[in-house]
Design a protein around this motif. Structure first.
Motif, short mmCIF file in Angstrom:
data_model
loop_
_atom_site.label_atom_id
_atom_site.label_comp_id
_atom_site.label_asym_id
_atom_site.label_seq_id
_atom_site.Cartn_x
_atom_site.Cartn_y
_atom_site.Cartn_z
N VAL A 161 -30.05 15.45 27.40
CA VAL A 161 -30.46 14.12 27.86
C VAL A 161 -30.06 13.94 29.33
O VAL A 161 -30.85 13.47 30.14
CB VAL A 161 -29.84 13.02 26.98
N ALA A 162 -28.84 14.31 29.67
CA ALA A 162 -28.36 14.17 31.05
C ALA A 162 -29.18 15.03 32.01
O ALA A 162 -29.42 14.64 33.15
CB ALA A 162 -26.89 14.53 31.14
N ALA A 163 -29.63 16.20 31.54
CA ALA A 163 -30.46 17.05 32.39
C ALA A 163 -31.85 16.43 32.58
O ALA A 163 -32.43 16.48 33.67
CB ALA A 163 -30.58 18.44 31.79
N ALA A 164 -32.38 15.82 31.54
CA ALA A 164 -33.70 15.22 31.61
C ALA A 164 -33.71 13.89 32.36
O ALA A 164 -34.71 13.53 33.00
CB ALA A 164 -34.27 15.02 30.20
N VAL A 165 -32.60 13.16 32.28
CA VAL A 165 -32.48 11.85 32.94
C VAL A 165 -31.15 11.87 33.71
O VAL A 165 -30.15 11.35 33.26
CB VAL A 165 -32.51 10.70 31.91
N TYR B 159 -28.20 13.72 14.62
CA TYR B 159 -26.89 13.70 15.27
C TYR B 159 -27.00 13.97 16.76
O TYR B 159 -27.72 14.87 17.19
CB TYR B 159 -25.99 14.75 14.61
N ILE B 160 -26.26 13.19 17.53
CA ILE B 160 -26.23 13.37 18.98
C ILE B 160 -24.90 14.03 19.33
O ILE B 160 -23.86 13.37 19.40
CB ILE B 160 -26.37 12.03 19.73
N ASP C 174 -33.30 6.78 25.46
CA ASP C 174 -33.45 6.36 24.07
C ASP C 174 -34.54 7.17 23.37
O ASP C 174 -34.37 7.61 22.24
CB ASP C 174 -33.74 4.87 24.02
N SER C 175 -35.65 7.39 24.06
CA SER C 175 -36.76 8.14 23.45
C SER C 175 -36.38 9.59 23.16
O SER C 175 -36.96 10.22 22.28
CB SER C 175 -38.00 8.07 24.33
N LEU C 176 -35.43 10.12 23.91
CA LEU C 176 -35.01 11.51 23.70
C LEU C 176 -34.08 11.67 22.50
O LEU C 176 -33.88 12.79 22.03
CB LEU C 176 -34.31 12.05 24.96
#
Length: 190
Positions: free
Chosen positions: A39-43, A30-31, A22-24
């Motif tokens: 996001v998937a790479a970071a989490v 726009y996502i 959420d924070s990212l």
């Protein structure tokens, strides 16, 4: 409806990971596919856990978080996303951004979305004017979904008598079906 059975309680690790996702994305516009990939790479656990996070957000009524996670999930392609999004559009669910979820269901081409989108169209056809933003988004989503049920709904709207459906919705439904503007829309109707 899949939202009626959210996880009883997320683990501390799951809550932290969902909060990191959420924070990212919060407040960053726009996502799209690229941001969802970042996001998937970071989490990394997001790919496997995002559906549970969506259910938990829905279960607590945190619809803004639900919508942000849904936008990320759209590009991660988890199996079952369509059912969760469709469930959030069920009658009686309050606080959800129906226009956003209708758009996501169309982009996902989720057949599970046909019935709740159809219900929104029928419910809002007389109250969504004069711009019909939600209804037009719903017509577009049904065209994107493209199942026989979705196309049947569009056909019924496109060929309806003027007293049943506003002209703009009949016209857009006809255009989604590839019929152009050649439907029973009288010039004085707009």
């Amino acid at each position: 409806m899949e939202l009626t059975h959210p996880p009883a309680e997320l683990s501390d690790e799951d809550r932290d990971a969902a909060a990191r996702v959420d924070s990212l994305v919060v407040g960053r516009g726009y996502i799209g596919r690229q941001r969802a990939g970042e996001v998937a790479a970071a989490v990394p656990e997001a790919r496997a856990r995002i559906l549970d996070w969506l259910r938990a957000s829905a279960g607590t009524g945190d619809w803004r978080r639900f919508e942000r996670l849904a936008c990320v999930a759209l590009h991660l392609h988890p199996e079952g996303l369509g059912s969760i999004l469709a469930g959030a559009l069920e009658p009686g669910v309050r606080g959800v951004d129906a226009e956003e979820l209708v758009d996501l269901l169309g982009e996902l081409r989720a057949p599970e979305g046909v019935e709740p989108i159809r219900a929104i169209l029928f419910e809002r056809r007389t109250s969504d004017g004069p711009l019909y933003a939600l209804c037009l988004k719903a017509v577009q989503a049904l065209g994107e979904i493209g199942t026989p049920e979705a196309l049947e709904c569009l056909g019924a709207i496109a060929t309806a008598i003027p007293e049943e459906w506003p002209a703009v919705l009949r016209r857009y439904s006809a255009e989604e079906l590839g019929l152009g503007r050649d439907v029973r829309v009288q010039p004085e109707e707009g």
